[in-house]
Design a protein around this motif. Structure first.
Motif, PDB file in Angstrom:
ATOM      1  N   THR B   8      -0.034  11.320  14.443  1.00 55.03           N
ATOM      2  CA  THR B   8       0.062  11.121  12.996  1.00 55.03           C
ATOM      3  C   THR B   8       1.533  10.919  12.660  1.00 55.03           C
ATOM      4  OG1 THR B   8       0.094  13.505  12.779  1.00 55.03           O
ATOM      5  CG2 THR B   8      -1.961  12.391  12.244  1.00 55.03           C
ATOM      6  N   ILE B   9       1.759   9.972  11.806  1.00 58.04           N
ATOM      7  CA  ILE B   9       3.121   9.707  11.364  1.00 58.04           C
ATOM      8  C   ILE B   9       3.134   9.836   9.854  1.00 58.04           C
ATOM      9  CG2 ILE B   9       4.959   7.998  11.263  1.00 58.04           C
ATOM     10  CD1 ILE B   9       3.892   6.798  13.784  1.00 58.04           C
ATOM     11  N   HIS B  10       4.038  10.618   9.368  1.00 58.06           N
ATOM     12  CA  HIS B  10       4.116  10.750   7.915  1.00 58.06           C
ATOM     13  C   HIS B  10       5.007   9.651   7.385  1.00 58.06           C
ATOM     14  CE1 HIS B  10       1.809  14.353   7.722  1.00 58.06           C
ATOM     15  NE2 HIS B  10       2.462  14.786   8.776  1.00 58.06           N
ATOM     16  N   ARG B  11       4.411   8.855   6.531  1.00 58.55           N
ATOM     17  CA  ARG B  11       5.166   7.721   6.003  1.00 58.55           C
ATOM     18  C   ARG B  11       5.358   7.895   4.512  1.00 58.55           C
ATOM     19  NH1 ARG B  11       0.833   4.272   7.251  1.00 58.55           N
ATOM     20  NH2 ARG B  11      -0.092   6.318   7.455  1.00 58.55           N
ATOM     21  N   ASP B  12       6.384   7.287   4.046  1.00 54.80           N
ATOM     22  CA  ASP B  12       6.674   7.335   2.623  1.00 54.80           C
ATOM     23  C   ASP B  12       5.619   6.526   1.873  1.00 54.80           C
ATOM     24  OD1 ASP B  12       7.782   7.384   0.165  1.00 54.80           O
ATOM     25  OD2 ASP B  12       9.804   6.833   0.811  1.00 54.80           O
ATOM     26  N   PRO B  13       4.995   7.096   0.862  1.00 56.14           N
ATOM     27  CA  PRO B  13       4.009   6.294   0.103  1.00 56.14           C
ATOM     28  C   PRO B  13       4.643   5.088  -0.583  1.00 56.14           C
ATOM     29  CG  PRO B  13       4.066   8.578  -0.662  1.00 56.14           C
ATOM     30  CD  PRO B  13       5.025   8.495   0.458  1.00 56.14           C
ATOM     31  N   GLN B  14       5.925   5.127  -0.763  1.00 57.84           N
ATOM     32  CA  GLN B  14       6.586   3.983  -1.398  1.00 57.84           C
ATOM     33  C   GLN B  14       6.537   2.733  -0.513  1.00 57.84           C
ATOM     34  OE1 GLN B  14       8.145   3.803  -4.526  1.00 57.84           O
ATOM     35  NE2 GLN B  14       7.002   5.679  -4.829  1.00 57.84           N
ATOM     36  N   LEU B  15       6.275   2.923   0.793  1.00 53.45           N
ATOM     37  CA  LEU B  15       6.178   1.764   1.680  1.00 53.45           C
ATOM     38  C   LEU B  15       5.138   0.777   1.170  1.00 53.45           C
ATOM     39  CD1 LEU B  15       6.246   3.306   5.239  1.00 53.45           C
ATOM     40  CD2 LEU B  15       7.977   1.929   4.164  1.00 53.45           C
ATOM     41  N   PHE B  16       4.094   1.334   0.583  1.00 54.29           N
ATOM     42  CA  PHE B  16       3.036   0.468   0.078  1.00 54.29           C
ATOM     43  C   PHE B  16       3.566  -0.457  -1.017  1.00 54.29           C
ATOM     44  CE2 PHE B  16      -0.181   0.038  -3.301  1.00 54.29           C
ATOM     45  CZ  PHE B  16      -1.003  -0.865  -2.663  1.00 54.29           C
ATOM     46  N   TYR B  17       4.311   0.124  -1.945  1.00 55.35           N
ATOM     47  CA  TYR B  17       4.756  -0.701  -3.067  1.00 55.35           C
ATOM     48  C   TYR B  17       5.845  -1.673  -2.668  1.00 55.35           C
ATOM     49  CZ  TYR B  17       2.174   2.677  -5.727  1.00 55.35           C
ATOM     50  OH  TYR B  17       1.181   3.464  -6.201  1.00 55.35           O
ATOM     51  N   TRP B  18       6.667  -1.308  -1.688  1.00 54.22           N
ATOM     52  CA  TRP B  18       7.842  -2.120  -1.416  1.00 54.22           C
ATOM     53  C   TRP B  18       7.690  -3.015  -0.199  1.00 54.22           C
ATOM     54  CZ3 TRP B  18      10.919  -2.761  -5.258  1.00 54.22           C
ATOM     55  CH2 TRP B  18      10.964  -1.776  -6.241  1.00 54.22           C
ATOM     56  N   ILE B  19       6.649  -2.827   0.581  1.00 51.83           N
ATOM     57  CA  ILE B  19       6.450  -3.712   1.739  1.00 51.83           C
ATOM     58  C   ILE B  19       5.092  -4.395   1.709  1.00 51.83           C
ATOM     59  CG2 ILE B  19       6.301  -3.840   4.234  1.00 51.83           C
ATOM     60  CD1 ILE B  19       8.309  -1.697   4.414  1.00 51.83           C
ATOM     61  N   LEU B  20       4.058  -3.580   1.650  1.00 51.00           N
ATOM     62  CA  LEU B  20       2.713  -4.140   1.779  1.00 51.00           C
ATOM     63  C   LEU B  20       2.389  -5.077   0.629  1.00 51.00           C
ATOM     64  CD1 LEU B  20       0.830  -3.497   3.995  1.00 51.00           C
ATOM     65  CD2 LEU B  20      -0.337  -1.890   2.537  1.00 51.00           C
ATOM     66  N   LEU B  21       2.623  -4.590  -0.564  1.00 49.36           N
ATOM     67  CA  LEU B  21       2.283  -5.382  -1.743  1.00 49.36           C
ATOM     68  C   LEU B  21       3.105  -6.667  -1.820  1.00 49.36           C
ATOM     69  CD1 LEU B  21       0.155  -4.718  -3.776  1.00 49.36           C
ATOM     70  CD2 LEU B  21       1.910  -3.952  -5.328  1.00 49.36           C
ATOM     71  N   PRO B  22       4.423  -6.615  -1.636  1.00 49.54           N
ATOM     72  CA  PRO B  22       5.188  -7.874  -1.683  1.00 49.54           C
ATOM     73  C   PRO B  22       4.735  -8.894  -0.648  1.00 49.54           C
ATOM     74  CG  PRO B  22       6.678  -6.028  -1.796  1.00 49.54           C
ATOM     75  CD  PRO B  22       5.339  -5.464  -1.567  1.00 49.54           C
ATOM     76  N   ILE B  23       4.503  -8.426   0.590  1.00 46.48           N
ATOM     77  CA  ILE B  23       4.108  -9.398   1.621  1.00 46.48           C
ATOM     78  C   ILE B  23       2.787 -10.061   1.242  1.00 46.48           C
ATOM     79  CG2 ILE B  23       3.399  -9.662   4.014  1.00 46.48           C
ATOM     80  CD1 ILE B  23       5.355  -7.571   4.777  1.00 46.48           C
ATOM     81  N   THR B  24       1.817  -9.237   0.815  1.00 45.50           N
ATOM     82  CA  THR B  24       0.508  -9.800   0.476  1.00 45.50           C
ATOM     83  C   THR B  24       0.620 -10.780  -0.684  1.00 45.50           C
ATOM     84  OG1 THR B  24      -0.265  -7.609   1.041  1.00 45.50           O
ATOM     85  CG2 THR B  24      -1.864  -9.125   0.151  1.00 45.50           C
ATOM     86  N   LEU B  25       1.363 -10.368  -1.713  1.00 43.54           N
ATOM     87  CA  LEU B  25       1.510 -11.238  -2.875  1.00 43.54           C
ATOM     88  C   LEU B  25       2.169 -12.554  -2.485  1.00 43.54           C
ATOM     89  CD1 LEU B  25       2.577  -9.260  -6.039  1.00 43.54           C
ATOM     90  CD2 LEU B  25       0.694 -10.844  -5.716  1.00 43.54           C
ATOM     91  N   VAL B  26       3.234 -12.455  -1.692  1.00 38.78           N
ATOM     92  CA  VAL B  26       3.940 -13.674  -1.310  1.00 38.78           C
ATOM     93  C   VAL B  26       3.032 -14.577  -0.496  1.00 38.78           C
ATOM     94  CG1 VAL B  26       5.759 -14.510   0.205  1.00 38.78           C
ATOM     95  CG2 VAL B  26       6.261 -12.817  -1.496  1.00 38.78           C
TER      96      VAL B  26
END
Lengths: 124, 260
Positions: B8-26
């Motif tokens: 298990t890796i604890h990741r920052d929930p902000q990763l979703f807003y700043w990486i996942l969402l931008p890539i998908t939108l773009v």
């Protein structure tokens, strides 16, 4: 499978067949993405996820068949010349194999995408 | 066998807003942009002069007669066949009859064939340029992050592909970096484009690559094809048809369908 001569006597219009299969592909790719959302929220992993996809995409095709194709196919027709089998799709689609299994390949990529996305959001 | 504990890796929930969402939108917006760019850049088919059009249409006429001979009566089919075969073999429909038998012009130097090549080039560019840009953008901004876990296990071979830029040797290959989310988007967004832009959109690279693999229908009249040879072949095809009509024995079929 109708012979060449039967096809000439009652021809299938290629444009309409294309439209039919397009409608089916649209439905399948859209539902596959939604199934991915469901699988991700349920937290399915590896085999159970793929089995979920298999079962539900076959269910979609079966529903499509029973709601749209079957009522208009004359398998209950009285004349023997027009009588077709219960699972016969030859009136609207070229090959029954493509009808029943074509959706599996069409939607798989979309399914994996949304599955991964929602699994990542909800579980991991 | 020792059961390997689940990483298990604890990741920052902000990763979703700043990486996942931008890539998908773009990715989605690029697909939409590519669709409309292809629509706008599509050149209208060039107007053909009368002789060229006659050549193509008369060949199509022969092909249609061959494909639909069963709806013609025997007499009218024979008339058509005789007329077409004679004309084809004498070369009456050719664009320039005096050039019969000569080698076709080199398609690379023929100016009329440059259009098709330009169209292909444009499509290629519309595919390559955004892909390169997005990939370098993702590599520059988002490399080195682990953002997600795949819901299914993969073999160790995928590690180098999925975890590019993440230098952790023992991490499960199920963890994926931002570049692998980009690849997933390339393959999986087709259904989104279907939904947004309609079925025959030009947004997906995958569909375009498929189209290039398949034989183009325009190839029939393409450059480098000798129309005289096509005509002679078509005349032969017409000559070997064994004619029958769909109306043969129609009365028996009708009587079979009638129930007393």
């Amino acid at each position: 499978m109708p012979t060449e001569k039967e096809l000439q006597i009652s021809p299938l219009v290629p444009d309409s067949i294309l439209h039919n299969s397009r409608t089916l592909v649209n439905l399948q790719s859209l539902t596959a993405s939604l199934f991915g959302v469901a699988a991700g929220i349920l937290g399915l992993e590896s085999y159970s996820g793929f089995l979920f996809y298999l079962a539900f995409s076959l269910l979609t095709t079966a529903l499509f068949y029973f709601v749209r194709v079957a009522p208009a196919s004359p398998f209950a027709s009285s004349t023997p010349a027009q009588k077709t089998g219960l699972f016969d799709t030859s009136r609207y689609f070229h090959s029954p194999i493509a009808f029943w299994t074509g959706g599996l390949g069409n939607g798989l990529a979309g399914y994996i995408l949304t599955w991964t996305l929602f699994y990542g959001l909800v579980r991991a | 066998m020792v059961q390997v504990p689940v990483q298990t890796i604890h990741r920052d929930p902000q990763l979703f807003y700043w990486i996942l969402l931008p890539i998908t939108l773009v990715m989605i917006l690029t697909g939409v942009l590519r669709h409309y760019a292809t629509v706008l850049m599509a050149t209208a088919p060039k107007k053909l002069d009368q002789k060229t059009l006659r050549e193509q249409r008369s060949l199509l006429h022969g092909i249609n007669v061959r494909g639909n001979f069963h709806v013609l009566s025997k007499r009218s089919f024979n008339t058509r066949r005789d007329a077409l075969t004679t004309e084809y073999e004498s070369g009456a429909y050719l664009k320039d009859p005096e050039r019969r038998g000569q080698a076709p012009p080199n398609p690379m130097t023929d100016p009329s064939s440059m259009d098709g090549m330009m169209g292909m080039m444009k499509n290629q560019m519309a595919m390559i340029v955004p892909n390169t840009l997005i990939m370098s953008w993702i590599n520059a901004f988002f490399s080195g992050y682990v953002i997600m876990k795949l819901p299914f296990p993969l073999t160790i071979k995928f590690k180098s592909m999925l975890q590019a830029g993440v230098a952790t040797k023992d991490m499960d290959p199920r963890w994926m970096s931002s570049i692998s989310w980009y690849f997933l988007c390339i393959f999986g967004l087709q259904s989104v484009f279907n939904f947004l832009l309609g079925n025959d959109n030009a947004a997906s690279q995958m569909a375009q690559q498929m189209g290039q693999m398949g034989p183009a229908t325009g190839q029939m009249f393409g450059p480098g094809v000798d129309p005289d040879k096509q005509f002679v072949a078509e005349a032969e095809n017409l000559a070997v048809i064994e004619h029958y009509s769909v109306l043969d024995s129609v009365e028996q079929r009708l009587l079979q369908g009638i129930k007393v």
